[in-house]
Structures are given as structure tokens and as C-alpha cells.
Design a protein around this motif. Structure first.
Motif, mmCIF file in Angstrom:
data_model
loop_
_atom_site.group_PDB
_atom_site.id
_atom_site.type_symbol
_atom_site.label_atom_id
_atom_site.label_comp_id
_atom_site.label_asym_id
_atom_site.label_seq_id
_atom_site.Cartn_x
_atom_site.Cartn_y
_atom_site.Cartn_z
ATOM 1 N N LYS A 164 0.848 -1.189 0.000
ATOM 2 C CA LYS A 164 0.000 0.000 0.000
ATOM 3 C C LYS A 164 0.887 1.244 0.000
ATOM 4 C CE LYS A 164 -3.279 2.427 3.027
ATOM 5 N NZ LYS A 164 -4.031 2.328 4.293
ATOM 6 N N THR A 165 0.596 2.186 -0.894
ATOM 7 C CA THR A 165 1.389 3.414 -0.985
ATOM 8 C C THR A 165 0.807 4.481 -0.067
ATOM 9 O OG1 THR A 165 2.006 2.963 -3.278
ATOM 10 C CG2 THR A 165 2.235 5.229 -2.506
ATOM 11 N N GLY A 185 -6.703 2.311 7.366
ATOM 12 C CA GLY A 185 -7.070 2.504 5.970
ATOM 13 C C GLY A 185 -6.710 3.829 5.348
ATOM 14 N N ALA A 234 -4.719 6.583 3.475
ATOM 15 C CA ALA A 234 -3.638 6.479 2.487
ATOM 16 C C ALA A 234 -2.846 7.770 2.346
ATOM 17 C CB ALA A 234 -4.212 6.088 1.129
ATOM 18 N N ARG A 282 -9.202 8.668 -2.352
ATOM 19 C CA ARG A 282 -8.049 8.694 -1.455
ATOM 20 C C ARG A 282 -8.478 9.280 -0.115
ATOM 21 N NH1 ARG A 282 -5.859 11.542 -5.557
ATOM 22 N NH2 ARG A 282 -5.320 13.278 -4.188
ATOM 23 N N LEU A 290 3.741 -1.280 3.679
ATOM 24 C CA LEU A 290 3.603 0.110 3.249
ATOM 25 C C LEU A 290 4.821 0.548 2.450
ATOM 26 C CD1 LEU A 290 2.336 1.651 6.620
ATOM 27 C CD2 LEU A 290 0.960 0.739 4.737
ATOM 28 N N GLU A 346 -14.748 3.187 -2.784
ATOM 29 C CA GLU A 346 -13.523 2.695 -3.402
ATOM 30 C C GLU A 346 -13.057 3.676 -4.470
ATOM 31 O OE1 GLU A 346 -11.894 -1.322 -5.696
ATOM 32 O OE2 GLU A 346 -13.925 -1.232 -4.876
#
Length: 464
Positions: A2-3, A214, A216, A191, A246, A188
Motif C-alpha cells: 500500500k502506498t 485505511g 492512504a 483517497r 507500506l 472505493e
């Protein structure tokens, strides 16, 4: 993997803290971009003209990060903000509105239905210009749960691609922060970001919990500003990020040095000093012009500086201003002051510089090739000398056919930095009288030539 995106709020929050100068804001943006932050946030526009110029200049130096301009509470402010950053490689618009009852009424003087309508309107208008639209829900942690969910749904439907939840009060624990985020239905593809106040010195811990839940995007500042420090978040990601799946784009190895430089710069500003040319006049108002500004706009600034020039002098100043502006991104008040001093209130230009070429080196003599114009006729002089300045002055004497005693010659910088302007003073003696001329340029040789010609024209004008 995940970025995690790092959105830096230093420039946005600095607007209400240290009064950074024009150049300092540009330097902060340049440094943040070099560090690899994903987004640089800019404050809302207050003085439209000066702030738009500031944003456009920052847009020209930011090469990789997304540049987000904060908009005000009107549709007109959306378009103005967009125009200020549209030239950036990744322009974005950032809308910030409160969701708690106390802030809606105190800051915006609106009830919940009117606030929802305003949110929809601003996001829709921003979405007309760009797909990169972020909506920050201020004081989200103190908002009523039903209203918060409704606002979130409304702005996403209107086109917001990023939503940030702000804990303005700063009283949440990491566990509470994680639970708060998990309970919100975020569609979904949107961001989800967090902006966490450091009121209890737990912002970094809350940010870590938010990422686990969750989030980001995390809002940070390169210097202590009441939100998580970039260095603290980087330390967490370096230690635990890989194990938690991450990844991030921040150049951690360069962070400590860059953060130290920016903290020193901002501390210098708070204590009254500045390591950069301020570009601010004595009243504290930013005054900067670019090559695209008209003579009328320049005249307004010249009058603001206290000068009342004739139409002819204004034309001379504008010609000199355009010559300098062509080589620089902007011309500050201090630089314009120097331009007026060297260009206005002068005698008619009997001699005018057409062009010059100077060559010099450690293995060859300095050579000057100058072309001057007098009464519409161009005359050329080519001379060698003991250095480029001497060669240039000798070439001028060759053209005019006369030698004047050089009583004094001085050169100094008007501004600082790699694009500093040089100011030259030349005093020639003729008929027992001294005649002084001043010239400025980003090229010190050019400044010296202009100063000599300025003094020469005064001699010719008086018939000496």
C-alpha cells in the motif's frame, strides 16, 4: 503493498505563523519537491495579485509533487485558485469546510443544509477545471455522525477524488482515531487522508493508527506546526513500514539536512532576520512583477514606492524593468527601486547601447566589442584591455574619440543569491567637474557599461 502519500502543509500553515517572504516560500516548495513529498499545499489567496504570482512562481519550480491550491468559499475563488496553479505539472484544487456545528456557525455563519449546498457547489466548480479535487472536512471528529457521512457522500458524488478527515481539536487517542476512520464508509477509488492536530503530542501515533485503519494520505509539516512532523512519520515508516506492507516516495536520507535548513530559515524569519531577499516593501506588502506585467501595472508599483515620475521617465524605467525581468522569474520591490534610481530622472540619451560582446580568460587578453547608437547612426569599437571592464571602457572611448578621467568606479550587489543584480557607479571628470552614472544588471559588466554611458550622456548634454 500500500502506498502512503505525504501531503506537506508547511506553506499552508506558515501563512498564519512565520511571515515567509516570496523567495522563502519558493525555496520551501523547491526543497519539499526535492524530498519527494507527494503533495505541496498552498494557502488560500488573500491578496489576489501577489498571491497568484506567488503560486505561479512555485508552480514553475515544482517538478514532481502535486501542487494543491486552497480555494475560498466562493465560486470565483475556485477559478482564481486554479489560474494560479494550472501551469504546474500536477495542479490540484483543495476545498476546506467545517462539519461541526460550532465551526459551521462560527466560521461560516451557516447551518447544516447551507453548508452541504456550499460543499457541493465548490466541489462541482473545482471538478470543472481538474480531476484532482480534494475536500478536507474540518473538525470532523466533533461533527455529528449522520451529518459527517452525508457530507462525505455529497462531496464524493460531486467529484472529489480525495477526502481528508481533520481532527482539529487534537484530543483523540490512537485507538479512537483508528476506530473513527473504520466506521466511515469511504467509496472505493477515493483517497482517504488525515490531518491530525498535535495538541496532546500524539499526532504521529494517531497517524500510524490511521494508516493501519485505511488512511492512504497523511498531512505533515517539515517543521513543528501542530501536525505530525515529517521526520517523525518517516522514522515510523522506516522502522515498521515494510513489515506492514507500506511503501512511500519520501527521500528519507535527505530529510534531516533539508528539515534543518528550513527550520533555521523559518526561525530566522520569526526573529526578524531572513536568509533570503525579502521582496517586501517597508509596509510589509509583497510587491513582485514579471515580464508579462504592463507599463500601467509597473507605474502603480512605482508610485506605491513613493516615486512620481514623468511619462518619459516611466518609459525608461519600464524598458529597464523588461530587460531585467527577461532574465528573472520576478522583480521585487527592492530591485524595482534600483531600476528607478538608474533609469529615471536622467538626461536625454545621446548615446545608446546596441550590443556588446566581452571575451576574457586566464590565457588570453580581455577583448570588448561594443556597438553604440548616436543620432540613429551605429558606431562600433573593439579594444583589448587589462580585464573586461577596462576593455569595455576603452572601446567606448574609441567610439566617442575622447578620453575622460575615470575619477571613481564602484560595483556592488543590489540583491542576494545566484540571480543577484549588480549596481555599478562610474564617475567621469570633464572640465573640472564630476559626472556620475549608475547602471544595474544581472551582468556586472553590463552594469558597468551602462553606468559609463549614463555619465557620458550627462557630459554630452551639458556640452563638456
Amino acid at each position: 503493498m500500500k502506498t502512503i502519500e505525504i501531503s506537506d502543509v508547511t506553506l499552508r500553515l506558515a501563512e498564519s505563523g512565520a511571515a515567509l517572504s516570496f523567495k522563502e516560500r519558493v525555496e520551501v516548495a523547491r526543497t519539499l519537491d526535492r524530498l519527494g513529498v507527494d503533495q505541496i499545499e498552498l494557502p488560500p489567496l488573500k491578496d489576489d495579485r501577489a498571491d497568484v504570482l506567488r503560486n505561479k512562481t512555485i508552480a514553475s519550480v515544482v517538478t514532481s509533487a502535486r501542487l494543491a491550491a486552497a480555494v475560498g468559499m466562493t465560486e470565483e475563488s475556485v477559478e482564481t485558485a486554479w489560474e494560479s496553479v494550472r501551469s504546474a505539472r500536477q495542479p490540484a484544487l483543495h476545498i476546506m469546510l467545517p462539519a461541526s456545528s460550532v465551526q459551521m456557525e462560527y466560521l461560516c455563519h451557516k447551518k447544516a443544509p447551507a453548508m452541504l449546498e456550499l460543499a457541493r457547489t465548490l466541489v462541482s466548480r473545482a471538478r470543472y477545471f481538474t480531476e484532482q479535487v480534494e475536500f478536507s472536512i474540518l473538525d470532523a471528529t466533533r461533527a455529528e455522525a449522520d451529518f459527517l457521512r452525508r457530507m462525505l457522500a455529497e462531496v464524493v458524488e460531486a467529484g472529489a477524488g480525495a477526502v481528508t478527515l481533520c481532527d482539529s481539536a487534537g484530543i483523540m487517542t490512537p485507538e479512537e482515531c483508528a476506530g473513527f476512520i473504520r466506521e466511515l464508509p469511504v467509496p472505493e477509488g477515493v483517497r482517504l487522508g488525515v490531518e491530525l492536530s498535535d495538541g496532546m503530542r500524539m499526532a504521529a501515533a494517531c497517524a500510524a493508527a490511521a494508516m493501519d485503519a485505511g488512511a492512504a494520505v497523511v498531512k505533515t509539516a517539515i517543521t513543528p506546526m501542530g501536525v505530525p512532523c515529517t521526520q517523525d512519520l518517516a522514522a515510523y515508516l522506516s522502522a515498521r513500514g515494510e513489515g506492514k506492507g507500506l511503501r512511500w516516495n519520501l527521500r528519507v536520507t535527505e530529510l534531516t539536512r533539508a528539515a534543518g535548513q528550513l527550520q533555521w530559515m523559518m526561525q530566522s524569519q520569526r526573529s526578524g532576520g531572513s536568509p533570503f531577499d525579502s521582496g517586501v516593501d517597508d509596509t510589509g506588502t509583497a510587491i513582485c512583477l514579471t515580464a508579462g506585467d504592463s507599463v500601467e501595472e509597473m507605474v502603480k508599483v512605482v508610485r506605491h514606492l513613493g516615486y512620481d515620475l514623468t511619462e518619459e521617465d516611466n518609459a525608461r524605467v519600464y524598458e529597464a524593468f523588461q530587460r531585467i525581468a527577461a532574465k528573472k522569474q520576478f522583480v521585487s520591490a527592492r530591485e524595482l527601486d534600483a531600476i528607478v534610481a538608474s533609469s529615471a530622472m536622467q538626461v536625454p540619451s545621446t548615446y545608446r547601447i546596441v550590443n556588446y560582446v566581452i571575451t576574457c580568460g586566464n590565457t588570453t587578453s580581455a577583448m570588448a566589442n561594443l556597438t553604440l547608437e548616436k543620432d540613429g547612426e551605429r558606431q562600433q569599437g573593439v579594444c583589448a584591455g587589462d580585464g573586461p571592464i577596462d576593455a569595455a571602457f576603452l572601446a567606448i572611448e574609441q567610439i566617442i574619440g575622447h578620453h575622460y578621467e575615470l575619477a571613481d568606479y564602484q560595483i556592488q550587489t543590489v540583491t542576494e543569491g545566484r540571480e543577484a543584480m549588480g549596481s555599478a557607479l562610474v564617475k567621469l571628470r570633464s572640465g573640472g567637474k564630476l559626472y556620475s552614472g549608475n547602471g544595474i544588471s544581472t551582468d556586472v559588466i553590463g552594469a558597468s557599461i551602462r553606468a559609463y554611458i549614463s555619465a557620458l550622456n550627462k557630459i554630452v548634454y551639458e556640452g563638456n
